[in-house]
Design an enzyme around this catalytic site. Structure first.
Site, PDB file in Angstrom:
ATOM      1  N   PHE A  37      30.378  67.459  10.968  1.00  0.00           N
ATOM      2  CA  PHE A  37      29.980  66.176  10.374  1.00  0.00           C
ATOM      3  C   PHE A  37      28.719  66.391   9.542  1.00  0.00           C
ATOM      4  CE2 PHE A  37      27.412  62.314  10.455  1.00  0.00           C
ATOM      5  CZ  PHE A  37      28.315  61.390   9.939  1.00  0.00           C
ATOM      6  N   GLY A  38      28.792  66.040   8.274  1.00  0.00           N
ATOM      7  CA  GLY A  38      27.639  66.154   7.376  1.00  0.00           C
ATOM      8  C   GLY A  38      27.059  64.779   7.098  1.00  0.00           C
ATOM      9  N   TYR A  39      25.733  64.668   7.136  1.00  0.00           N
ATOM     10  CA  TYR A  39      25.075  63.368   6.897  1.00  0.00           C
ATOM     11  C   TYR A  39      24.020  63.456   5.796  1.00  0.00           C
ATOM     12  CZ  TYR A  39      21.666  65.786   9.746  1.00  0.00           C
ATOM     13  OH  TYR A  39      20.786  66.749  10.210  1.00  0.00           O
ATOM     14  N   GLY A  40      23.791  64.668   5.280  1.00  0.00           N
ATOM     15  CA  GLY A  40      22.785  64.873   4.228  1.00  0.00           C
ATOM     16  C   GLY A  40      23.424  65.631   3.079  1.00  0.00           C
ATOM     17  N   GLU A  44      21.315  76.171   6.641  1.00  0.00           N
ATOM     18  CA  GLU A  44      20.575  75.173   7.431  1.00  0.00           C
ATOM     19  C   GLU A  44      19.509  75.831   8.317  1.00  0.00           C
ATOM     20  OE1 GLU A  44      21.255  71.882   6.950  1.00  0.00           O
ATOM     21  OE2 GLU A  44      22.762  72.459   5.487  1.00  0.00           O
TER      22      GLU A  44
END
Ligand code: SIN
Length: 206
Positions: free
Chosen positions: A24-27, A99
């Site tokens: 899940f990516g949020y940025g 990351e």
């Protein structure tokens, strides 16, 4: 101050027996998918709020002038919208490197909003990591973002691309949109135009 989390993330064995894993990516993972994936679906997670509270010394800033990028902070009632990618485990080598400035893989429940849920992973930079910048007002965050740039480009581009991606997902994020509003105002005052995916332009007269 930064820390390299590659070695810690490499030890994570939770999905070792799986042929594919949901990330899940949020940025930046929402708008910059520089990795192969099998499938991509809008999704959300609950209990986490997106905040520009992580320092960026390696992508959108430097050791001397760090930028700010997003991480997640626990908040019981929060819903964080983003993009989920189904990836094969080999892809983690690239993501761990990308990351590496403080983000650790964490197992979480991903909700696709259509009744379907899956266990998957997020990269999260907790307040214990050395690059954690912490809370500040949206205006001060915008001021720091306006000044910062690093090997991946201007910090303002990260903010504007994230805000645009969130609008495309149809999600409201008061924190991100407030910082964007301040940044655009600061840029107007400075006679600068930052367009997502474009160069940072200095407005000329006439
Ligand atoms: C993410 O996008 O999921 C992690 C934070 C970032 O790389 O911007």
């Amino acid at each position: 101050m930064s820390i390299n989390t590659v070695a810690i993330n490499r030890q994570m064995s939770h999905f070792d027996s799986h042929a594919s894993v949901w990330l899940f990516g949020y940025g930046s993972i929402i708008f910059k998918a520089d990795f192969p994936y099998l499938e991509r679906r809008p999704a959300h997670i609950t209990g986490w709020a997106r905040r520009f509270w992580q320092g960026s010394h390696d992508h959108r800033g430097t050791a001397e002038a760090p930028g700010r990028v997003v991480t997640l902070v626990p908040q019981a009632d929060a819903v964080c919208a983003g993009m989920a990618y189904l990836i094969t485990p080999e892809v983690f080598a690239h993501l761990d490197h990308r990351e590496k400035n403080g983000y650790l893989r964490l197992v979480t429940q991903i909700d696709f909003g259509d009744g379907e849920k899956a266990e998957g992973l997020i990269y999260i930079a907790s307040e214990e990591n050395a690059a954690f910048a912490g809370p500040a007002s949206e205006l001060d965050i915008a001021r720091q973002i306006a000044r910062a740039a690093g090997p991946s480009g201007r910090n303002s581009e990260y903010l504007l691309m994230l805000a645009q991606a969130l609008r495309e997902l149809g999600t409201e994020d008061a924190h991100v949109f407030e910082i964007e509003k301040h940044l655009l105002q600061l840029e107007r005052e400075a006679g600068v135009v930052s367009l997502p995916g474009h160069q940072h332009l200095q407005k000329t007269q006439g």
